[in-house]
Design an enzyme around this catalytic site. Structure first.
Site: not given
Length: 444
Positions: A15, A250
């Site tokens: 992330c 992401d």
């Protein structure tokens, strides 16, 4: 819909490093966010001082006169007391509605332009995906019409804990995780972390990952609602035809591939490849492009495509017309592990992390690697090196082996291996313009 990019890759399968790349347009080795912790530069004081003033929203705001709006998950450690708390609003954002730390659906706190607002567990007023939708719709209705605008809406869905809205909790009951050729098989000739996974997986592990897959889909139905509402509001306001919309993620996610239950962090397509869809003026509908896209290129696309008001943006857009698509993308990951033995898995050595009850671990301190993913008219390859005592190498021909089952590092042409090794070293040390030099198979 407009253009679907079928070969979009993140620069890191985690992330915070990936989000930092989206915001800065830099590889992880240049923005120095290496994991999801403050120590790993995730929303740290250093990040705030060095990188935040140079993110693309800051540039859009200061040099192009944009109204900039953020809503949702920012970086995993955003709001940490040691990094300014929720009072910190990153430079460049006109409107700021950011989630404290990592993904939640209920019982969370938002920073509303630097002021904390707590939410509970009442679906009608607290379900985060819907809250983000309503905040975003409000911005579209009340923003200034005399300035261009940029919005970044970052839903935690489909991140764990996978809490679906009540009306969607019984959907997809007959949906299961994909049974690809690499599902529930042993990762032969791969890095030791992949080889340690137990094959075949237990029935309870398979049930767990199928349930996770199903719940992730359920949470995305509310994201679908959010997107539909935004598109309809843009159309109602007469702005849809001059607005570009980008939809991406992401990182990827695995569910049972090579007998790893659920997570990301690995070098394979299922963890580094993400969706990228773009619609807007001049983009014909129902197109698919196979060109390689780094998701930090997402930054460039936004800046190029948005309507411009001044010389800076105009010059940038004119220069962008001469860009060519690159054949190579760099993927970097720094493994996380602890110096102590996991108490649930005493048979394993120190250094592992993200372990499941049956002692299958998803990460380790030496799960540190860099890859060059190459796509050209002739080749579809991936070359990866691990930063460990073995300097372990994995190479895949994805034309012949799209599921990356066979590591061909020991059988590939040595000359080609040398070219990819050299290209990887070049990209790992690149900075600024040197990150945009021709690839392995690019002319020149």
């Amino acid at each position: 819909m407009g253009m679907t990019f079928s070969s979009a890759y993140v620069p890191s399968a985690l992330c915070c490093p990936s989000r930092a790349s989206i915001l800065t347009g830099k590889y992880p080795h240049n923005h120095h966010v290496v994991n999801n912790t403050l120590e790993g530069n995730c929303s740290s004081k250093s990040w705030q001082k060095i990188q935040e003033p140079n993110t693309f929203p800051a540039i859009l705001r200061s040099m192009c006169g944009y109204q900039t709006f953020f809503a949702g998950k920012y970086l995993n450690e955003y709001g940490a007391p040691d990094a300014g708390g929720l009072e910190h609003v990153p430079l460049g954002w006109s409107y700021w509605y950011a989630l404290e730390k990592n993904s939640k659906y209920y019982n969370y706190t938002l920073s509303i332009n630097g002021k904390a607002r707590k939410h509970g567990e009442n679906y009608s007023v607290d379900y985060l995906t819907d809250v983000l939708a309503n905040i975003s719709l409000g911005f579209l209705d009340y923003k200034s019409n005399s300035e261009p605008f940029f919005m970044m809406i970052s839903t935690p869905a489909p991140h764990s804990p996978w809490t679906a809205a009540p009306q969607y909790q019984k959907t997809f009951q007959n949906v299961f995780a994909p049974r690809n050729k690499n599902f529930n098989i042993h990762g032969t000739n791969k890095h030791w972390l992949i080889r340690q996974a137990k094959t075949p997986m237990t029935n309870s592990s398979i049930q767990f990952l199928d349930n996770a897959f199903r719940k992730r889909w359920q949470t995305l139905l509310s994201v679908d609602d959010l997107v539909e509402k935004l598109v309809k509001r843009l159309e109602f306001n007469g702005e849809l035809n001059n607005t570009y919309i980008f939809y991406t993620s992401d990182n990827g996610y695995h569910t049972g591939q090579f007998s790893l239950p659920i997570d990301k962090r690995q070098l394979y397509e299922f963890d580094i490849k993400v969706p990228l869809l773009v619609r807007g003026p001049g983009i014909k509908p129902n197109q698919t492009s196979k060109v390689a896209v780094r998701i930090y290129n997402f930054v460039i696309l936004i800046t190029v495509c948005m309507p411009h008001r001044n010389h800076y943006c105009s010059s940038f857009q004119k220069g962008a017309r001469n860009l060519t698509w690159r054949s190579d993308v760099l993927v970097e990951y720094q493994g996380e592990g602890r110096d102590v033995t996991d108490p649930t898995c005493p048979s394993l050595s120190p250094g592992v992390s993200q372990c499941f009850p049956d002692c299958v671990c998803e990460d380790a301190y030496n799960n540190t690697y860099a890859c060059v993913r190459t796509m050209s008219a002739r080749w579809n390859l991936q070359y990866c090196e691990f930063d460990d005592q073995e300097v372990f190498v994995e190479v895949y021909n994805l034309t012949a082996d799209p599921d990356q089952i066979t590591n061909i590092a020991k059988s590939i042409d040595p000359e080609l291996l040398g070219k990819m090794n050299y290209r990887l070293m070049m990209l790992q040390s690149c900075s600024g313009p040197t990150c945009r030099t021709p690839g392995v198979f690019d002319p020149g």
